[in-house]
Design a protein around this motif. Structure first.
Motif, mmCIF file in Angstrom:
data_model
loop_
_atom_site.group_PDB
_atom_site.id
_atom_site.type_symbol
_atom_site.label_atom_id
_atom_site.label_comp_id
_atom_site.label_asym_id
_atom_site.label_seq_id
_atom_site.Cartn_x
_atom_site.Cartn_y
_atom_site.Cartn_z
ATOM 1 N N SER B 637 0.840 -1.185 0.000
ATOM 2 C CA SER B 637 0.000 0.000 0.000
ATOM 3 C C SER B 637 0.873 1.232 0.000
ATOM 4 C CB SER B 637 -0.939 -0.011 1.206
ATOM 5 O OG SER B 637 -0.234 0.334 2.362
ATOM 6 N N ALA B 638 0.272 2.305 -0.414
ATOM 7 C CA ALA B 638 0.995 3.569 -0.402
ATOM 8 C C ALA B 638 0.009 4.679 -0.132
ATOM 9 C CB ALA B 638 1.698 3.802 -1.736
ATOM 10 N N THR B 639 0.436 5.660 0.619
ATOM 11 C CA THR B 639 -0.425 6.803 0.896
ATOM 12 C C THR B 639 -0.084 7.924 -0.086
ATOM 13 O OG1 THR B 639 1.176 7.665 2.466
ATOM 14 C CG2 THR B 639 -0.551 6.264 3.347
ATOM 15 N N GLY B 640 -0.860 8.975 -0.002
ATOM 16 C CA GLY B 640 -0.546 10.165 -0.785
ATOM 17 C C GLY B 640 -0.907 10.016 -2.246
ATOM 18 N N LEU B 641 -2.188 9.763 -2.526
ATOM 19 C CA LEU B 641 -2.625 9.693 -3.915
ATOM 20 C C LEU B 641 -2.561 11.086 -4.525
ATOM 21 C CD1 LEU B 641 -5.716 7.321 -3.695
ATOM 22 C CD2 LEU B 641 -3.301 6.766 -3.995
ATOM 23 N N VAL B 642 -2.276 11.115 -5.795
ATOM 24 C CA VAL B 642 -2.096 12.391 -6.477
ATOM 25 C C VAL B 642 -3.277 12.650 -7.403
ATOM 26 C CG1 VAL B 642 -0.641 13.620 -8.112
ATOM 27 C CG2 VAL B 642 0.381 12.151 -6.374
ATOM 28 N N THR B 643 -3.754 13.865 -7.372
ATOM 29 C CA THR B 643 -4.760 14.270 -8.345
ATOM 30 C C THR B 643 -4.091 15.208 -9.330
ATOM 31 O OG1 THR B 643 -6.432 14.141 -6.655
ATOM 32 C CG2 THR B 643 -7.022 15.321 -8.649
ATOM 33 N N ALA B 644 -4.191 14.878 -10.591
ATOM 34 C CA ALA B 644 -3.626 15.758 -11.606
ATOM 35 C C ALA B 644 -4.651 15.886 -12.712
ATOM 36 C CB ALA B 644 -2.311 15.189 -12.145
ATOM 37 N N GLY B 645 -4.888 17.120 -13.112
ATOM 38 C CA GLY B 645 -5.861 17.366 -14.174
ATOM 39 C C GLY B 645 -7.224 16.813 -13.828
ATOM 40 N N GLY B 646 -7.552 16.843 -12.533
ATOM 41 C CA GLY B 646 -8.871 16.382 -12.119
ATOM 42 C C GLY B 646 -8.989 14.871 -12.005
ATOM 43 N N THR B 647 -7.927 14.156 -12.319
ATOM 44 C CA THR B 647 -7.976 12.703 -12.234
ATOM 45 C C THR B 647 -7.219 12.236 -11.002
ATOM 46 O OG1 THR B 647 -7.975 12.608 -14.619
ATOM 47 C CG2 THR B 647 -7.471 10.559 -13.463
ATOM 48 N N LEU B 648 -7.819 11.310 -10.276
ATOM 49 C CA LEU B 648 -7.138 10.735 -9.114
ATOM 50 C C LEU B 648 -6.315 9.544 -9.611
ATOM 51 C CD1 LEU B 648 -6.974 10.813 -5.951
ATOM 52 C CD2 LEU B 648 -8.739 9.046 -5.975
ATOM 53 N N TYR B 649 -5.037 9.591 -9.341
ATOM 54 C CA TYR B 649 -4.167 8.497 -9.767
ATOM 55 C C TYR B 649 -4.078 7.469 -8.656
ATOM 56 C CZ TYR B 649 -3.124 11.048 -13.940
ATOM 57 O OH TYR B 649 -3.258 11.666 -15.143
ATOM 58 N N THR B 650 -4.370 6.246 -8.989
ATOM 59 C CA THR B 650 -4.585 5.261 -7.921
ATOM 60 C C THR B 650 -3.658 4.059 -8.006
ATOM 61 O OG1 THR B 650 -6.257 4.123 -9.216
ATOM 62 C CG2 THR B 650 -7.025 5.880 -7.763
ATOM 63 N N THR B 651 -2.520 4.216 -8.584
ATOM 64 C CA THR B 651 -1.602 3.073 -8.574
ATOM 65 C C THR B 651 -0.559 3.279 -7.503
ATOM 66 O OG1 THR B 651 -0.028 4.016 -10.118
ATOM 67 C CG2 THR B 651 -1.871 2.777 -11.058
ATOM 68 N N LEU B 652 0.087 2.194 -7.141
ATOM 69 C CA LEU B 652 1.101 2.260 -6.091
ATOM 70 C C LEU B 652 2.234 3.185 -6.490
ATOM 71 C CD1 LEU B 652 1.187 -1.504 -5.182
ATOM 72 C CD2 LEU B 652 0.618 0.340 -3.608
ATOM 73 N N SER B 653 2.575 3.170 -7.745
ATOM 74 C CA SER B 653 3.745 3.962 -8.131
ATOM 75 C C SER B 653 3.440 5.437 -8.332
ATOM 76 C CB SER B 653 4.406 3.366 -9.378
ATOM 77 O OG SER B 653 3.436 3.133 -10.356
ATOM 78 N N THR B 654 2.160 5.782 -8.549
ATOM 79 C CA THR B 654 1.874 7.214 -8.662
ATOM 80 C C THR B 654 1.653 7.853 -7.295
ATOM 81 O OG1 THR B 654 -0.433 6.654 -9.070
ATOM 82 C CG2 THR B 654 0.901 7.194 -10.991
ATOM 83 N N ALA B 655 1.405 7.008 -6.276
ATOM 84 C CA ALA B 655 1.208 7.571 -4.942
ATOM 85 C C ALA B 655 2.538 8.099 -4.424
ATOM 86 C CB ALA B 655 0.665 6.507 -4.012
ATOM 87 N N GLN B 656 2.466 9.192 -3.686
ATOM 88 C CA GLN B 656 3.715 9.838 -3.295
ATOM 89 C C GLN B 656 4.000 9.756 -1.808
ATOM 90 O OE1 GLN B 656 3.403 13.753 -4.944
ATOM 91 N NE2 GLN B 656 3.938 13.057 -7.009
ATOM 92 N N GLY B 657 3.139 9.077 -1.051
ATOM 93 C CA GLY B 657 3.336 9.040 0.393
ATOM 94 C C GLY B 657 4.147 7.837 0.850
ATOM 95 N N VAL B 658 3.757 7.351 2.006
ATOM 96 C CA VAL B 658 4.518 6.276 2.638
ATOM 97 C C VAL B 658 4.118 4.925 2.036
ATOM 98 C CG1 VAL B 658 5.096 5.216 4.858
ATOM 99 C CG2 VAL B 658 4.397 7.637 4.754
ATOM 100 N N PRO B 659 5.052 4.209 1.455
ATOM 101 C CA PRO B 659 4.718 2.881 0.949
ATOM 102 C C PRO B 659 4.923 1.820 2.027
ATOM 103 C CG PRO B 659 6.904 3.482 0.215
ATOM 104 C CD PRO B 659 6.448 4.567 1.173
#
Lengths: 517, 1143
Positions: B637-659
């Protein structure tokens, strides 16, 4: 055909190879393979400290020590919180609110007992071994001290649990005695201090301070004085001193300072989602901090499940500093409409004014008289603009100031009132107040105790020691209801202690419910 | 009853053998095995000796059958029952004997094979007296069976007359009828009767289809197949015609009400399995039966397309189930999927679409009523209304129906295409299915496409084949473990689902509505949950087995069967920003992915013996089975999902928080089983089955690995006895069995090695300046090195009867089982400081549970044309009783604790059932102060002195003058005392009708949702609330008041441990109603369609019950709390329509 059958049965025999059943090896670590090295001993000790972040110790413990006493109360919409922690109306003796702390204390005790049972057999560096054992003794002592204070008469477990343990209830004094024995042992094993990487582990000073507290609660003042003396006049005196800025004792950016005798180490795990430190496969989402800030913070920042009564505010206003200013400890202790002496428009909380938080009351009510008073010491308002569910702010369980005041109290209790003055003065002077020896010289024993009661309110309100103080002084009664109406419901002979969980009574006939429940 | 008059030699032998059977079974076996010569010499002489006087023909046939070698088939009605015959022959040939006894009857005989003789009516033209007066041209024709072979000896009767004939050896017939409108009735033993109206036809060629004589029906009993008539154990055979009518994703839910002894509790969640229990709950930990699908073993209800199922058999008693040994204690459900039959390819297409609705919602208040009631409540208590509530009174803007907000009209879709057929030694069955279940609750959806391929090939002595299922299911549901069925009714109508006014709430950027300081409630906003926490789970499985069978001799074969179930499970949870409840812990946005591989390998070698010699019939199986069961998992799991251009990115590698990551082997065990069963039958009259299995299981300590599970059963077909002479009883068999089984599915709830002291490495300490977490380890749970199987010992007696010319079939059973060594958690008081959680339960084999009951099923078949119908009814009683709970300590009064208590009002106490209600009884509402004052105990002490008028009155059970936990008493059981099912099937010309009723009686359910609603605190109110007040002194509900320190009895009114929340849940339900129409054959035949059918059906159309909650059919909260309605998702009402074509 006989041959074919022979082959078939041979195949059966092959297939049923006993190796099939030996597969637990290296799938899980067992006690048989553990407890072999110094690293194992260290991990065992680590599990003990982990206990302080469990749900009940990191939240309900504050409710129990702060809100139940006369300094706090609850207006939570969750009436179970009010009934359990404020108005002495506990009807369900299995409810988590009143059993959680009990359970967490015993989980800690189990962890200590496993270290104490296994670490002696490990071949390792003797100093380190002593430290680990000392830490286990110290923490076990604390858990028993906590049980004695809150639950009174409980079972004593001194070895790793087995299914057939049916200990009898030990009366509160015996539980304190166990704590005293453990702290005493810890003083002989623990180091005086740690390197930067190990700050927060129990020290000799912490052990002596807890030992003194345990003696105080059992009114063994001479022994208490002797224990505190290690920190006040003895070898530990050089290790501790009051920090100039009182407020810095409660801020995350100034943790583990020179005034800190024993500090529960909290850290914020941004990914946290639970407090159960035995939940496997959820370790990365485990909380390592306290969750009290959102519950004590003013709305709309927090839920305001616990608040301070108004009367302690007045205690601070009885005296000004030598420069004629308000006691600086008031602002450090409470967030309310006049935390800034100029009123709600200037009082800052979480980077906003009290007024802009919508908490300023209607103008007809004079400033300083609103009921909205929040305990500030656990909050993160000076470092953050809001609260998240958990906080990494350490809980300074014993500050040196507390030790000094208790030392003074121990001296006074033995009739050495005059000798007690200087230690109270140390605490007052840091706050900018005139020395007591100047303001109120020559108090008799009982007046000095009354003065100490005031000093402890101004110095220690909202730090979780008020309940112990009231119990030690014998002040727990409906008489307190003039300043805390909740005490109108206090039933002497019952509400001194929390109820023993019904679950344990059902399981073990040797246990007795506390009186009155 | 007529006196037994037989003095023939064979009788003496029969008696001798019976004696041997009853006493010295062992000797008999030795005789049977070793003396082939005996059988042979006896068999070579097929001549008959008989000496009978004035007996029915039937008895003569029976007597001849009893000498071995000859079997008779005849239609019972065809025999002249009133006509008695006498015969005395010695070493006569069969022909001689038959000629003698059939002389003077309208009967003749045909030798169908060397030893099978059909008794039929004589052709009419041979009987001058039956010849019709009017010599109209004869009707001619030929009668064949489904294989096109001519059927000789078919009786043809002109309906309503004595005009009878029968077919010749080539299947042809000729009959002169009295009327051109006559109807001919074609009757033949073992075949379905047919009626044809002549309507000017002169030639009638018909094909008779075999009658499903259920006595000869093949029943799969595990590693063997036997005829139903040879069963000795309690085996339930499911009528698939009824099961197939139910709309559902699993086989289990189609079984409700169909088989006595089988309890099915349903839930409405898409993709969920029902709770199935066979003959009561025999364990505190696990009650799931073992499922065997085409020989593959699975503890869980398998993901299986119910349309592929050919038969379901339920092994209920120890004898029937013992072949599965340690896994069979909770009963076994054997599922066999369809196979092709030799012939031209057959294609079937079916489609079914159903609309799902929630049958019932809570009747709660709208905003206006809520505000009025809330205002009254606060006014009653003299408390100021919360500001937010006050604001809504002054300016009402919101009126939310939360139940409407979270529900919708769901649907079920079920599409099937099957292709089957076979030729030159190979048969095949291929089936494709798509099933979709969109639940009635928003955010819930389940899809399951699947493909099955079953083939079987015979080549010489070798038979081989495979059954393979490929499927992948996708399940969408909200996370957060929030139960909408609690939340929606209790959520306040004055809170909007969503609104800009809420965006100022911390951690609520989207503006979801929920409780606040001003509008206090702790109910969750389920719409927010469905939007903020989404789980997608997919489970792709291959389940299949391949087998090869080699026949060494006609009676001995070896079978190798190997199978695997491989499952790839993937679960992804995406947590978006925001909270959904007051005082929620605001989480970091996160994505969590779990991948799990489950593998279950099975390898079996079995030897099958099947031999008939003389009157002896012996079949046996011996074998070895090896199971490997393993689950590996990885979670990241990873925290810190990123929203870019109105889209929520939901993969482990796009998340920027604590894995974070974890993984391991959560399940890993092996089992070896040595199994054997011997079935011995003498002359179909005496049947004996000995079964045993030895299992070794890696989940136990070295000393506890091996378990022995023996059983024996015997049956006696009384109707075969010569002296048995009850004309209306066609077949009567009594059975008895006794044996031992193991329950190991309870281990699944434990860990793979519950005997080991495993370390827990979850704790984390933080030290030092950096306060980085460091790992802590210790043993968190107690372990038990002696843990082993639970053992269930069961005795069963029963009978099977066919009466009234096989129109009525009755099966009845009486059983008693005792589970010993039942795994039970020792009380682990908190002072031990241990934890109990998944994988760390500490259990001991200490308890004993008894179940006993009666099962009865009665079926009536009406064979009249054109209105054909049958009616099946069954009833079940299960009496569950705790006999011992092991050593649970002593209570405060020094009494031995003889109960388990999952919560303080539910007990499993010795002498009572599991999960019995143990509560403080209520006695209505105090209507006045004087009633309170006069409510005193014997010594005159006021029992509820603090009560106010309008408070709940409690029963002071112990008479001590106060109400507390010591006043709890047993007030009911969550287990039905009577369970019934009734199925009616009828057809009239092209119309078919199916009605299924389920009736469950005599149990109580704890309505926890109502408890929340009626607490009056932080919740909406029931619309039909009738609170006591001075103006309403007869109100049924307690006074409306706010719980506050100055009014402590409000919380006493709401105590959970009282019978105030207990309700009688008995119900009768129209489980299914289906009306079908078979489109006339000629309409479709041009399109190549041989069969076409349309139908509409309604499931759960009507439920008659007094239960106030949503539905009385509930799964509860685990075995120990079966009757606890914790917001159970009720089974949906489904209105469906479907079509089916066969090409």
């Amino acid at each position: 055909m006989k041959k074919t059958l022979y082959y078939i049965f041979a195949l059966f025999a092959l297939a049923s190879c006993k190796k099939d059943f030996q597969l637990q090896d290296n799938m899980a670590i067992t006690t048989q393979s553990f407890w072999k090295t110094a690293a194992d001993a260290n991990e065992g000790v680590n599990s003990i400290y982990s206990t302080y972040h469990r749900d009940a110790l990191a939240r309900n413990h504050y409710f129990m020590t702060i809100l139940r006493s006369d300094e706090g109360y609850s207006t939570s919409p969750n009436t179970d919180i009010i009934n359990t922690f404020d108005v002495f109306n506990i009807t369900d003796y299995t409810d988590y609110l009143n059993t959680g702390v009990y359970q967490d204390d015993y989980i800690g005790i189990n962890r200590c007992n496993q270290v104490l049972a296994n670490v002696p057999n490990i071949t390792m560096d003797a100093t380190l071994k002593n430290q680990y054992l000392g830490e286990a003794y110290f923490n076990r002592g604390f858990f028993y001290y906590d049980l004695a204070t809150l639950y009174g008469n409980v079972a004593i477990m001194l070895h790793p649990p087995t299914p057939t343990d049916y200990p009898a209830t030990s009366p509160q004094d015996s539980v304190y005695d166990q704590a005293i024995a453990d702290f005493t042992k810890a003083t002989t094993l623990l180091p005086n201090s740690y390197n930067a990487a190990n700050l927060g582990r129990a020290t000799t000073g912490a052990a002596y301070a807890m030992l003194g507290k345990a003696y105080m609660q059992t009114h063994q003042y001479a022994q208490a004085q002797q224990a505190f003396a290690w920190l006040v006049t003895g070898p530990g005196a050089s290790l501790y001193k009051l920090v100039p800025n009182y407020r810095s004792n409660f801020i995350e950016t100034s943790e583990n300072n020179s005034e800190s005798v024993w500090e529960w180490q909290n850290a914020l795990n941004p990914a946290d989602s639970h407090d159960d430190d035995t939940q496997l496969s959820g370790e990365s989402q485990l909380n390592y901090g306290t969750s009290i800030p959102p519950f004590f913070a003013p709305a709309p920042i927090g839920f305001t499940d616990g608040q301070a009564r108004r009367w302690p505010v007045w205690e601070f206003l009885q005296e000004t500093t030598t420069t004629g200013d308000r006691d600086p400890r008031l602002a450090a202790t409470f967030l309310y409409d006049s935390t800034d002496v100029r009123g709600p428009d200037y009082t800052m909380a979480y980077g906003r004014t009290w007024t802009s938080l919508g908490l300023a009351t209607d103008p007809s009510v004079a400033h300083g008289n609103t009921t909205e008073v929040c305990f500030r010491k656990e909050l993160d308002d000076s470092t953050m603009t809001g609260e998240v569910f958990h906080s990494g702010n350490n809980y300074r369980y014993i500050r040196y100031a507390d030790v000094l005041l208790l030392y003074a109290e121990a001296l006074n209790a033995q009739g050495q009132t005059a000798a007690a003055y200087p230690y109270v003065d140390m605490v007052r002077e840091r706050a900018g107040l005139a020395p007591l020896s100047t303001v109120k010289p020559g108090l008799n024993q009982s007046d000095f105790l009354n003065q100490l009661k005031h000093e402890r309110i101004t110095e220690l309100t909202g730090e979780g020691h008020r309940w112990e103080d009231l119990a030690r002084w014998g002040d727990l009664s409906t008489n307190l209801s003039y300043r805390d109406p909740s005490f109108a419901h206090f039933k002497t002979g019952r509400d001194e202690f929390m109820p023993i969980p019904q679950y344990d009574l059902d399981a073990n006939p040797n246990l007795k419910q506390n009186p009155g429940y | 009853m007529q006196k037994f008059r037989c003095r023939a030699l064979f009788c003496a032998r029969g008696t001798l053998i019976k004696y041997l059977m009853m006493t010295k079974l062992a000797i008999l076996f030795i005789v049977a095995f070793s003396t082939q010569t005996f059988a042979k010499s006896y068999g070579q002489d097929k001549n008959i000796s008989l000496q009978l006087e004035n007996v029915q023909l039937k008895k003569v046939f029976k007597a001849i059958e009893n000498q071995g070698f000859f079997r008779f088939v005849y239609k019972d009605d065809a025999l002249p029952h009133e006509q008695l015959v006498s015969i005395s022959v010695k070493n006569a040939s069969l022909d001689d004997v038959l000629k003698k006894i059939l002389a003077g009857t309208p009967l003749t005989y045909h030798k169908l094979s060397d030893n099978l003789i059909a008794i039929t009516h004589m052709p009419a033209q041979n009987r001058a007296d039956d010849a019709p007066a009017d010599k109209a041209p004869p009707i001619t024709g030929k009668i064949t069976n489904t294989k096109g072979e001519p059927l000789p000896g078919v009786t043809i009767q002109e309906k309503g007359t004595n005009n009878v004939t029968s077919t010749r050896d080539d299947g042809t017939f000729s009959i002169v009828v009295t009327s051109p409108n006559a109807t001919l009735v074609f009757t033949y033993v073992g075949y379905q009767q047919q009626q044809i109206q002549i309507k000017d036809q002169s030639t009638i060629n018909i094909t008779l289809t075999p009658e499903t004589s259920d006595l000869n029906e093949a029943v799969v009993i595990g590693y063997q197949t036997v005829r139903k008539k040879d069963l000795t154990g309690a085996t339930g055979v499911v009528n698939m015609a009824n099961a197939g009518k139910i709309t559902g994703g699993t086989v289990g839910e189609t079984l409700q009400g169909l088989v006595p002894g089988v309890t099915v509790r349903n839930q409405g969640n898409p993709g969920i399995q029902p709770t199935v229990e066979i003959r009561g709950v025999a364990s505190f930990t696990a009650s799931d039966p073992l499922y065997v699908v085409d020989g593959m073993l699975a503890d869980d209800n398998p993901i299986l397309n119910p349309n592929d199922v050919a038969s379901v058999q339920i092994l209920k008693d120890a004898s029937a189930a013992a072949i599965y040994g340690s896994r069979a204690g909770n009963g076994v459900i054997i599922i066999t999927t369809k196979h092709g039959t030799t012939g031209a390819p057959k294609i079937s297409v079916s489609a079914k679409y159903g609309i799902q609705t929630l049958p019932k919602k809570w009747n709660v208040m709208n905003a206006a009523d809520y505000l009025k009631t809330d205002q009254t409540e606060y006014a009653n208590s003299g408390v100021t209304l919360p500001t937010g509530v006050q604001a809504q009174i002054t300016n009402p803007t919101i009126n939310t129906n939360w139940q409407d907000a979270i529900t919708r009209t769901g649907n079920d879709q079920d599409y099937n295409v099957t292709l089957s057929g076979g030729g030159s030694g190979t048969t095949y069955f291929i089936s494709g299915n798509y099933y979709n279940d969109q639940g009635v609750l928003i955010g819930n959806q389940y899809h399951r496409p699947s493909l099955r391929v079953n083939t079987e090939t015979h080549k010489g002595r070798l038979t081989f084949g495979e059954n393979v299922l490929l499927n992948t299911s996708q399940n969408y549901y909200p996370g957060g473990r929030i139960n909408a069925f609690y939340e929606a009714p209790s959520m306040l109508p004055i809170i909007a689902v969503k609104g800009p006014q809420y965006t100022t709430i911390p951690s609520d950027p989207a503006g979801w509505g929920f409780g606040t300081n001003d509008v206090p409630t702790f109910a969750n906003n389920y719409v927010a949950v469905a939007n903020l926490d989404k789980i997608y789970a997919t489970d792709s499985r291959i389940i299949g087995n391949a087998y090869a069978e080699f026949k060494f001799t006609p009676w001995l074969s070896y079978r190798f069967n190997t199978g695997a179930e491989v499952s790839f499970y993937y679960n992804k949870e995406v947590r978006d920003t925001g909270i959904w409840r007051y005082e929620n812990q605001p989480p970091a946005t996160s994505v969590t992915e779990t991948r799990e591989t489950y593998t279950n390998f099975l390898m079996e070698h079995t030897l099958n013996v099947n031999k008939t010699f003389g009157l002896h019939n012996l079949s046996a199986v011996f074998g070895f089975a090896r199971t490997i069961d393993k689950t590996d998992f990885t979670t990241a799991s990873a925290t810190g999902l990123v929203t870019a251009g109105g889209t929520l990115y939901t993969t482990l590698s796009t998340a920027q928080g604590v894995p974070s990551v974890s993984g391991g082997t959560s399940v890993n065990w092996r089992q070896h089983g040595y199994l054997g069963r011997i079935n011995y039958g003498f002359n179909d009259k005496y049947l004996l089955t000995l079964t045993g299995r030895i299992d070794e299981d890696s989940r136990f300590g070295p000393d506890k690995r091996t378990g022995y599970f023996p059983s024996a059963a015997a049956a006696w077909r009384i109707s075969k006895e010569l002296w048995f002479n009850v004309p209306w009883i066609d077949d009567l068999k009594i059975r008895g069995s006794y044996g031992q089984l193991g329950i190991s599915s309870s281990l699944d709830a434990l860990s793979s090695f519950p005997y080991l002291a495993v370390l827990n490495n979850a704790p984390r300490a933080v030290y030092g300046v950096n306060q980085t977490p460091v790992v802590g380890q210790y043993q968190a749970a107690l372990n038990n090195p002696d843990v082993h199987w639970e053992t269930r010992t069961e005795g069963n007696i029963g009978f099977d009867a066919n009466i009234l010319h096989n129109r009525v079939t009755i099966a009845a059973d009486l059983y008693r089982s005792r589970s010993t060594g039942v795994l039970v958690q020792l009380p682990q008081p908190m002072y031990l400081g241990v934890v109990q959680q998944a994988g760390q339960y500490t259990v001991v084999n200490a308890a004993t549970i008894e179940n006993k009951g009666i099962e009865l099923s009665v079926t009536y078949h009406s064979k009249e044309q054109p209105f054909k119908w049958d009616l099946e009814g069954n009833l079940t009683t299960i009496d569950n009783k705790v006999i011992s709970v092991g050593s649970q300590g002593t209570d405060a009064q020094g009494n031995k604790v003889n109960y388990l208590q999952p919560t303080d009002f539910i007990r499993a106490e010795v002498g009572h059932s599991i999960g019995a209600w143990y509560m403080i009884k209520t006695a209505g509402i105090f209507k006045s102060q004087s009633e309170i004052n006069s409510y005193v105990n014997k010594s005159g002490q006021m029992i509820q002195p603090n009560a106010k008028p309008g408070d709940v009155k409690y029963v002071d059970q112990n008479g001590d003058g106060q109400i507390n936990d010591n006043d709890r008493q047993f007030v009911g059981t969550p287990w039905p005392t009577l369970q019934t099912g009734l199925q009616f099937n009828a057809s009239y010309h092209n119309f078919t009708l199916n009605i299924q009723l389920v009736g469950i009686f005599g149990y109580k359910v704890y309505d926890d949702v109502r408890r929340v609603l009626d607490s009056y605190q932080l919740t909406n109110f029931r619309k039909d609330l009738d609170p006591w007040s001075t103006g309403n002194p007869n109100g049924k509900d307690p006074r409306l008041a706010v719980d506050q320190p100055s009014d402590p009895t409000v919380s006493i009114n709401n105590m959970a441990q009282t019978s105030r929340w207990l309700e009688n849940a008995s119900y009768v339900r129209v489980r299914n109603l289906e009306l079908g129409y078979n489109l006339p054959h000629n309409t479709w035949s041009k399109a190549g369609i041989s069969n076409a059918r349309v139908y509409i059906s309604g499931q759960n159309l009507l439920t008659l019950t007094g239960y106030k909650g949503l539905d009385p059919d509930l799964v509860g909260n685990g075995i120990l709390q079966r009757g606890f309605d914790v917001g159970n998702w009720p089974p949906s009402r489904v209105l469906s329509g479907g079509i089916q074509f066969d090409f």
